[in-house]
Design an enzyme around this catalytic site. Structure first.
Site, mmCIF file in Angstrom:
data_model
loop_
_atom_site.group_PDB
_atom_site.id
_atom_site.type_symbol
_atom_site.label_atom_id
_atom_site.label_comp_id
_atom_site.label_asym_id
_atom_site.label_seq_id
_atom_site.Cartn_x
_atom_site.Cartn_y
_atom_site.Cartn_z
ATOM 1 N N SER A 64 21.015 52.113 -13.744
ATOM 2 C CA SER A 64 19.591 51.917 -14.062
ATOM 3 C C SER A 64 19.709 50.831 -15.342
ATOM 4 O O SER A 64 18.572 50.652 -15.685
ATOM 5 C CB SER A 64 18.720 53.107 -14.081
ATOM 6 O OG SER A 64 19.110 53.914 -15.359
ATOM 7 N N LYS A 101 17.664 55.632 -21.075
ATOM 8 C CA LYS A 101 16.650 54.581 -21.051
ATOM 9 C C LYS A 101 16.239 54.105 -22.430
ATOM 10 O O LYS A 101 16.427 54.865 -23.408
ATOM 11 C CB LYS A 101 15.337 55.188 -20.300
ATOM 12 C CG LYS A 101 15.352 55.751 -18.944
ATOM 13 C CD LYS A 101 15.736 54.645 -17.749
ATOM 14 C CE LYS A 101 15.858 55.419 -16.401
ATOM 15 N NZ LYS A 101 16.886 55.783 -16.091
#
Length: 143
Positions: A64, A101
């Site tokens: 990701s 993230k």
């Protein structure tokens, strides 16, 4: 979509080991003559960790964050004592799972932003079980 996993382990638990460090710089352009000996030692714990009691390592599992060059197998150095700030790279705990993230704080929510167009940002609200677990201070690349 592949599920991501982050395995976390303590920097305090790691064996302290000094590695040899050459006096010569490594040229990124044209090669230069180098000496074949190590002149001093390098302790990566001293170089990478300011707060051993609050620093942990984690291995990245998943893709990701691949558009930022953070790949499956890379090693993260995470400091839990650093206050999260907008744009920081953070290991977050949300609804029972850890994720890596970019953290963005908004007035009424937070966003966890991936660096891969196949993943959508995660909107964090008061309904989520959420915390910024730690801020990434270094990324050690797997060759």
């Amino acid at each position: 979509m592949k599920s991501e996993r982050i395995d976390i382990f303590s920097a305090d638990d790691e064996e302290k080991r000094e590695l040899p460090l050459s006096n010569d710089k490594v040229a990124a352009g044209f090669p230069s003559p180098a000496e074949d000996y190590a002149a001093q030692g390098l302790d990566l714990n001293k170089e990478l960790i300011k707060n051993p009691a609050s620093t942990f390592y984690a291995r990245v599992s998943g893709i990701s964050m691949s558009d930022e060059g953070i790949n499956d197998g890379d090693l993260l150095v995470i400091d839990k004592s650093i206050e999260p700030y907008n744009g920081c790279l953070a290991v977050c705990y949300i609804d029972g799972e850890f994720t890596l993230k970019r953290f963005q704080k908004k007035s009424d929510h937070a966003l966890l932003v991936p660096a891969n167009c196949n993943y959508k940002p995660i909107r964090v609200t008061d309904e989520n079980d959420f915390l910024v677990w730690g801020v990434v201070t270094y990324i050690i690349k797997k060759a």
